[in-house]
Every structure is written in structure tokens, then in C-alpha cells.
Design a protein around this motif. Structure first.
Motif, short mmCIF file in Angstrom:
data_model
loop_
_atom_site.label_atom_id
_atom_site.label_comp_id
_atom_site.label_asym_id
_atom_site.label_seq_id
_atom_site.Cartn_x
_atom_site.Cartn_y
_atom_site.Cartn_z
N THR A 97 48.82 20.15 -0.60
CA THR A 97 48.40 20.69 0.69
C THR A 97 49.27 21.84 1.21
O THR A 97 49.00 22.38 2.27
CB THR A 97 48.41 19.58 1.76
OG1 THR A 97 49.73 19.04 1.80
CG2 THR A 97 47.41 18.50 1.43
N THR A 124 43.07 22.55 2.71
CA THR A 124 44.10 21.52 2.82
C THR A 124 43.56 20.12 3.06
O THR A 124 44.33 19.17 3.16
CB THR A 124 45.06 21.86 3.98
OG1 THR A 124 44.28 22.00 5.17
CG2 THR A 124 45.81 23.15 3.72
N THR A 177 42.46 16.48 2.63
CA THR A 177 42.70 15.46 1.61
C THR A 177 41.74 14.28 1.79
O THR A 177 41.97 13.19 1.29
CB THR A 177 44.15 14.95 1.68
OG1 THR A 177 44.35 14.40 2.99
CG2 THR A 177 45.15 16.06 1.44
#
Lengths: 311, 311
Positions: free
Chosen positions: A259, B259, B261
Motif C-alpha cells: 500500500t 491502495t 486492501t
């Protein structure tokens, strides 16, 4: 089909070759007269080289279909489709699209090769904005067929359809990007993979050569003839959903470590650059690019033959 | 070289073929006698198929180099290298490595094909833990040469070196993964790209087929013979550092949107699965896998020929 290619740099030359190879009549325009004169010679040299590999049948006939025009009016008169390739500067795109929209036949599609500026940024004010869109090639388009087709919110669906149909007709592979986004599809996928690649080297898990080997002798093989979704669809007995059930947890666990949005540090870039220069000295870069293009030609021929044999 | 292949399922069979193809004497062991008997027949069928494509010279001689052993002691006696392929269950790995370490000659390297369990998890207590490591193949290893070589913290550097040297000698492409990590290199790169691919479809930018086209007719072409680092090194006049200077900002900007998740949602997986089934019905999956393997064979032959011609 009559095609205008606007801007006679590397991408313009490549497009001229792609259109002429497919039998289109091409008019090449550039504001720089010397560059324009040179470009036709370069298209001829490119065509001859491709003829040598078997990817072009008759280089002479191909080049005969490419005319250069000193005046924009002459290039755009009576054309069906325009492919613009000026430098990636918004003001230039705005200016040339305004001129193209004023001059080109009302029925002509106006496409830009831009890789970084959305069509909405340079077409909003145009009377003919519904016929404008981006058709982003990958360099060089005579060896890499994918073309990302992406309209502004006001681009007509018939414009998208006509652009895609033309791309298919000339042997390219259009991909419809349904909404504007930075980097389109290809560079976003490349960026996602590169980001993890840089991170793995930075954290000492692998060196640049090892990472390249992992892709060129592993991950990249299937991706060169089936994409990532078909790859996973074939990699579990029950197809894609079965694959996601088996490995989704692994990928989600890995994702949590992927990330970081930090820029690539100067130290990391310098380290990777030094490793590349140890593998390939700077003075050999040009020769290696020629080699790469020969390999792309050989791969294109291989895919043509393999496609005929096995589908 | 004498090689023991432990576990005679699909991966064990494939390894037996890879080692025997390179001239090694292979002993195949499995705890299931029926599976063991069947496996040698299957290796023969595989070898005959590869011989038909030109990737194996003499299938009969190859199969003659593969012996099956009912007793683990017979498989391991006098071998130089052991490749283990039991199911991905930690307790099984622990048990078989303890037995292998007790029986195999002290000089033999003990490698596991595991894709998900680090060597440190099943070798710590062993007297011979310095000779143990993971050598993770990609399926099928007779068509996809990369092998990820990854030791535990206590694996000897000579063990790594010997494993890599053997892999090179038999025509595979070893990549040294210098520290243990989940997914090694290949699946982490695949995961990074897949994550963005799922996101792009989920958010409506492209469909699965368009995304696959972007890779198979674009991004995947260069990656099939040069990796991602060499690709960017050749894509800017001054090499990799120049490329990062030109495009690093674009990739960093894109990265900020990459980013998430979150796990792939059931709805998204179902939608992608449905799209794949519309392109390829479930009953055609097996046939398409056969087609994929024929294409991989043809690609392997193409790369051999192109490598000779152009390097």
C-alpha cells in the motif's frame, strides 16, 4: 478509407505505416516542413524493415499510399478519420483540435494519440466535440496492436464504435476505456506491477535481473497470449470464481503489504539504474532497442502463426 | 545426477519430466502405490506429447530414466538432490523433511516445491537444515522455466548455489529470493497487477475481455522476453533513471488510487466469472487448458529460436 495523420514525429510515422499497411490512403501533416519531408523517408525505411521480416507485404506500395501535405487544409480535406500526434502539451492539443474541428469534414472522427491528457480537457468547447476522442497506441503500434479508446463524457457512442471498427479493420486491437482516468488501463496495470517490483528490490528480496527473469521466464509467458483474467480462469478446476476462492485470501494478505504510495527514492532509482548499466552499458541501449524491436516482430509473426494453428 | 522426486502428483510428474529430459536419473516416490504406478504412465504420455511439438527429443529414452520406488529409502539412496511435492499441509512437510533428512545422503540438497509455506516452518529442528530450501516451480515447469529459490535463514549459501546451478543445468531459470516472504516474487507481482485489474472492472472502466486484451496485445508482449525493468530501461533515451524522471510522477499519482486492501467482493467475483463463462463455457475449460499448453509449447519453441537468432 482516407486518413489524416497530424504530427509527423515517431508516433505519427508509426500510425502512417499502420494505416497504409492496411490499405488506407494516408495524408501526413506537420507544422515543421523539414520534419514532414524526413518523415516520409523514415516511413519508407520502416516499411522496408518490416517487409524484411514478413510483417509487410509490399513496402513500395505501402509508401505510395502515404502523401505529405504542407497545408493542414489539404491533409484534412475529404478524410474519414484523423489521428493527431502533437507533443503532450494541453495548449497544443486545444489549438490543433479547434483547427481540425473547423476544417475536417463533419463526418470525420477526430482522435488523439495522447497518453496523458483526457479528451475532455481539449474538446469541451468544440462544435464537433461529439466526434472527438482519444485513441492511445502503444509504441510502436505496428508491432504492439492494442489501442486504448477513451471518449470524453460528450463523445458520441457512434464515434467510439467507428473508431473501434476502424482499429479492428486495420489489424489493431481496440480496448474501450469507458470513463476517463489517468494512465488509462495499460499504464495503470504497469504501474501497479512496477510499484511492487521497486518495493521488492528496495527491501532486498530480489535484484533487478532476478525480477526480470521472474516475468520473462514465468509470469509474462501466458500474459503474452491470454490476459490475467483468462490466466486465473484456467488455473483452477472451476474457473475464475474457484480460483478466487482458493487464492483470494493469499492475495488479500499480500495486498496489505503493497500500500505504500511513496515515490521511488533517488537512491533506489540510482541503484536500479546502476544494476541495469552493469547488465547493459549505456552505449549499447540503442542496439538493444533494435534487438527488442526485432524480437517484437518475431513475436508478432509467431502469434499470427500460432493463432491460425491452434484456435 | 541422481534425483529423487517425492510425491507423484501433477507437480511431481512434471519435475520428473524436467529432470529426465535433461538426462538426470530420476526416482519417483509416492506413499500411494496406485498413484505412483499411474504417474510413470502419465510422465510417458506427457513426454510423447512434448516430443510431438519438438520440445523433447526422445520420449522413450526420457521415460527410461524415470524409475518408481515403493520405499522412500530406495528413492533417496545415493541421490544428489531431492525435490519434494507433497500437498500444501505444514504437518506433511514437517514429517517428510524429517524423514528425508534422516535417510538421504548427507551431501544431498533437499528442496520443496511449496508455493505457500516458507522453508523455516518445516526445517528448523532438522540436523541437516542447512541443506534445505524451497525451489518453487511454476506450473507446468516443463513449459515455464522460472524457479523461485528461497532458503530459510539457516540455509547454507552453498545449498542455494547448488540448487541454482542444477536448475540452470537442466534448462530452468532460477531466481534467488534472498529472504522469505509470502507469495515469493511471481505471485506478489501477479497479485499487484490483479488487484488493479479487479478494481478497474469493479469501477466500470473496462470489462474483463478489454483488460485481457490490454495485456495480451500490449503490456504482456515485451514482458514475455524482457522483464519490467528492462522494458522501462529501453523506453527512455537515457535508460531506467531517465524513465523514472519522466514518468515517476505519473506512477506515483496513480499509486495513490491503488491502495485498497479490501477483499474482492463476492459480487465482483460473480460478475467476472459470469463474463468469463460468456466468453468460455464451463464445459470448454478443459479444452482451452489444452490449447493454452499447446500455445505455451509453441511459445517456448519460438523463444528458443528467437534467442538463437537475435542475441
Amino acid at each position: 478509407m482516407k486518413i489524416a495523420v497530424i504530427g509527423a514525429g515517431l508516433i505519427g510515422q508509426a500510425w502512417a505505416l499502420v494505416f497504409a499497411r492496411a490499405g488506407c490512403e494516408v495524408r501526413l501533416w506537420d507544422g515543421d516542413a523539414a520534419a514532414l519531408a524526413r518523415s516520409r523517408v523514415l516511413v519508407g525505411e520502416l516499411a522496408a524493415e518490416l517487409a524484411g521480416s514478413g510483417l509487410v507485404r509490399n513496402a513500395g506500395e505501402l509508401v505510395a499510399r502515404v502523401a505529405t501535405c504542407a497545408r493542414l487544409e489539404d491533409a484534412l480535406g475529404g478524410v474519414d478519420y484523423v489521428q493527431e500526434n502533437l507533443p503532450e502539451v494541453l495548449a497544443l492539443k486545444r489549438e490543433i483540435f479547434a483547427r481540425m474541428d473547423a476544417i475536417a469534414p463533419a463526418a470525420a472522427v477526430l482522435a488523439s494519440s495522447t497518453s496523458s491528457i483526457p479528451a475532455s480537457a481539449f474538446t469541451e468547447e468544440l462544435a464537433g466535440r461529439a466526434r472527438c476522442l482519444v485513441a492511445h497506441p502503444v509504441n510502436p503500434p505496428y508491432l504492439i496492436p492494442v489501442v486504448e479508446v477513451c471518449g470524453a463524457p460528450w463523445t458520441g457512442s457512434d464515434t467510439i464504435d467507428r473508431c473501434q471498427a476502424l482499429m479492428l479493420a486495420i489489424g489493431q486491437k481496440p480496448v474501450h476505456v469507458r470513463k476517463e482516468l489517468e494512465g488509462f488501463i495499460l499504464n495503470r496495470l504497469q504501474g501497479a506491477l512496477l510499484r511492487e517490483a521497486f518495493r521488492l528490490v528496495e527491501q532486498g528480496y530480489v535484484d533487478a535481473d532476478g525480477l526480470d527473469t521472474t516475468v520473462r521466464d514465468g509470469l509474462g509467458l501466458r500474459w503474452s497470449f491470454i490476459g490475467p483474467f483468462e490466466t486465473i480462469d484456467l488455473n483452477a478446476p472451476g474457473g475464475l470464481a474457484d480460483y478466487c476462492g482458493r487464492y483470494g485470501g493469499l492475495y488479500q494478505s499480500i495486498a496489505k503489504e503493497q500500500t505504500s504510495t511513496e515515490p521511488w527514492s533517488p537512491e533506489l532509482v540510482a541503484r536500479l539504474h546502476a544494476e541495469r548499466r552493469a547488465l547493459l552499458p549505456a552505449e549499447a541501449l540503442g542496439e538493444r532497442r533494435t534487438w527488442r524491436d526485432r524480437r517484437l516482430m518475431a513475436l508478432a509473426l509467431h502469434k499470427q502463426a500460432a493463432g491460425k494453428e491452434t484456435t
